[in-house]
Design a protein around this motif. Structure first.
Motif, PDB file in Angstrom:
ATOM      1  N   ILE A   1       8.551 -62.247 -35.603  1.00 55.56           N
ATOM      2  CA  ILE A   1       7.667 -63.355 -35.559  1.00 55.56           C
ATOM      3  C   ILE A   1       7.515 -63.869 -36.952  1.00 55.56           C
ATOM      4  CG2 ILE A   1       5.113 -63.921 -35.188  1.00 55.56           C
ATOM      5  CD1 ILE A   1       5.147 -61.548 -33.266  1.00 55.56           C
TER       6      ILE A   1
ATOM      7  N   LEU B   1      -1.285 -64.363 -33.525  1.00 56.64           N
ATOM      8  CA  LEU B   1      -0.175 -63.421 -33.626  1.00 56.64           C
ATOM      9  C   LEU B   1      -0.308 -62.524 -32.243  1.00 56.64           C
ATOM     10  CD1 LEU B   1       1.633 -62.133 -35.622  1.00 56.64           C
ATOM     11  CD2 LEU B   1      -0.123 -60.726 -36.342  1.00 56.64           C
ATOM     12  N   GLU B   2      -1.276 -62.451 -31.602  1.00 58.47           N
ATOM     13  CA  GLU B   2      -1.388 -61.485 -30.605  1.00 58.47           C
ATOM     14  C   GLU B   2      -0.646 -62.360 -29.245  1.00 58.47           C
ATOM     15  OE1 GLU B   2      -1.481 -58.599 -27.852  1.00 58.47           O
ATOM     16  OE2 GLU B   2      -1.954 -58.560 -29.884  1.00 58.47           O
TER      17      GLU B   2
ATOM     18  N   ARG C   1       1.678 -64.579 -29.647  1.00 57.25           N
ATOM     19  CA  ARG C   1       3.076 -64.541 -30.087  1.00 57.25           C
ATOM     20  C   ARG C   1       3.659 -63.305 -29.740  1.00 57.25           C
ATOM     21  NH1 ARG C   1       4.107 -68.035 -35.332  1.00 57.25           N
ATOM     22  NH2 ARG C   1       6.283 -67.687 -34.709  1.00 57.25           N
ATOM     23  N   ARG C   2       3.016 -62.084 -30.017  1.00 56.44           N
ATOM     24  CA  ARG C   2       3.621 -60.702 -29.787  1.00 56.44           C
ATOM     25  C   ARG C   2       3.677 -60.619 -28.003  1.00 56.44           C
ATOM     26  NH1 ARG C   2       3.781 -56.835 -33.463  1.00 56.44           N
ATOM     27  NH2 ARG C   2       2.604 -57.386 -35.223  1.00 56.44           N
ATOM     28  N   LYS C   3       2.916 -61.351 -27.404  1.00 59.62           N
ATOM     29  CA  LYS C   3       2.936 -61.313 -25.860  1.00 59.62           C
ATOM     30  C   LYS C   3       4.427 -61.872 -25.497  1.00 59.62           C
ATOM     31  CE  LYS C   3      -1.656 -60.259 -24.808  1.00 59.62           C
ATOM     32  NZ  LYS C   3      -2.945 -60.644 -24.028  1.00 59.62           N
TER      33      LYS C   3
ATOM     34  N   ALA D   1       6.719 -62.598 -27.341  1.00 64.38           N
ATOM     35  CA  ALA D   1       7.988 -61.642 -27.986  1.00 64.38           C
ATOM     36  C   ALA D   1       8.183 -60.490 -26.825  1.00 64.38           C
ATOM     37  CB  ALA D   1       7.754 -60.868 -29.208  1.00 64.38           C
ATOM     38  N   ASP D   2       7.546 -60.019 -26.201  1.00 68.76           N
ATOM     39  CA  ASP D   2       7.527 -58.751 -25.362  1.00 68.76           C
ATOM     40  C   ASP D   2       8.309 -59.406 -24.136  1.00 68.76           C
ATOM     41  OD1 ASP D   2       6.106 -57.221 -26.887  1.00 68.76           O
ATOM     42  OD2 ASP D   2       4.431 -56.972 -25.846  1.00 68.76           O
TER      43      ASP D   2
ATOM     44  N   THR E   1       9.559 -55.565 -32.526  1.00 64.75           N
ATOM     45  CA  THR E   1       9.075 -56.771 -32.868  1.00 64.75           C
ATOM     46  C   THR E   1       8.470 -56.578 -34.144  1.00 64.75           C
ATOM     47  OG1 THR E   1       8.566 -57.672 -30.465  1.00 64.75           O
ATOM     48  CG2 THR E   1       7.322 -58.730 -32.470  1.00 64.75           C
TER      49      THR E   1
ATOM     50  N   VAL F   1       6.805 -58.915 -37.925  1.00 65.21           N
ATOM     51  CA  VAL F   1       6.366 -59.985 -38.347  1.00 65.21           C
ATOM     52  C   VAL F   1       6.975 -60.164 -39.896  1.00 65.21           C
ATOM     53  CG1 VAL F   1       4.000 -61.260 -38.999  1.00 65.21           C
ATOM     54  CG2 VAL F   1       4.122 -59.642 -37.124  1.00 65.21           C
TER      55      VAL F   1
END
Length: 138
Positions: free
Chosen positions: A35, A54-55, A57-59, A61-62, A83, A85
């Motif tokens: 990220i 960010l949260e 974008r993490r989802k 990414a998952d 993942t 950053v």
């Protein structure tokens, strides 16, 4: 053999996963998504909603990593997902060093001319700095 496959949501990244599975069927794969906080995080109040953005974008990414793992589902080796950053080129090299991988397989966006000069190329940075062989897939 341990193979690092950095991925994003591009067609070349998907092809890189397919290539790694086909060419290294018994390898242990690490699928990596980086990220990049410098992309889309600071406009329209983003600096104030950094954690929330960010949260999200993490989802995303998952989901991306899940799709890539499905491509590698019939793969005989193990598939790990990670993942991080940071700056993609730097993080790919750092993960390759910390995980002691034997090879990196990544997709190329095929930029040329002014866009390549102005934006740089993650693949080019990785090739120049990686401590292991790198295969770039178009």
């Amino acid at each position: 053999m341990d193979i690092l496959v950095p991925i994003d949501d591009s067609q070349p990244a998907t092809k890189a996963v397919e290539h790694a599975v086909r060419e290294y069927p018994d390898a242990d794969l690490t699928l990596l998504h980086v990220i990049d906080p410098s992309v889309g995080m600071y406009g329209e109040g983003g600096i104030y909603a950094y954690d929330s953005i960010l949260e999200g974008r993490r989802k995303a990414a998952d989901e991306l990593l899940e799709d890539a793992a499905e491509i590698a589902a019939d793969h005989d080796g193990s598939v790990e997902r990670e993942t991080v950053v940071g700056s993609p080129g730097n993080e790919i090299v750092a993960v390759s060093e910390s995980k002691d991988v034997d090879h990196i397989v990544l997709g190329s966006h095929g930029r040329s001319g002014a866009s390549r000069v102005l934006l740089g190329s993650v693949a080019e940075r990785v090739v120049r700095r990686a401590p292991v062989p790198v295969t770039i897939v178009r």
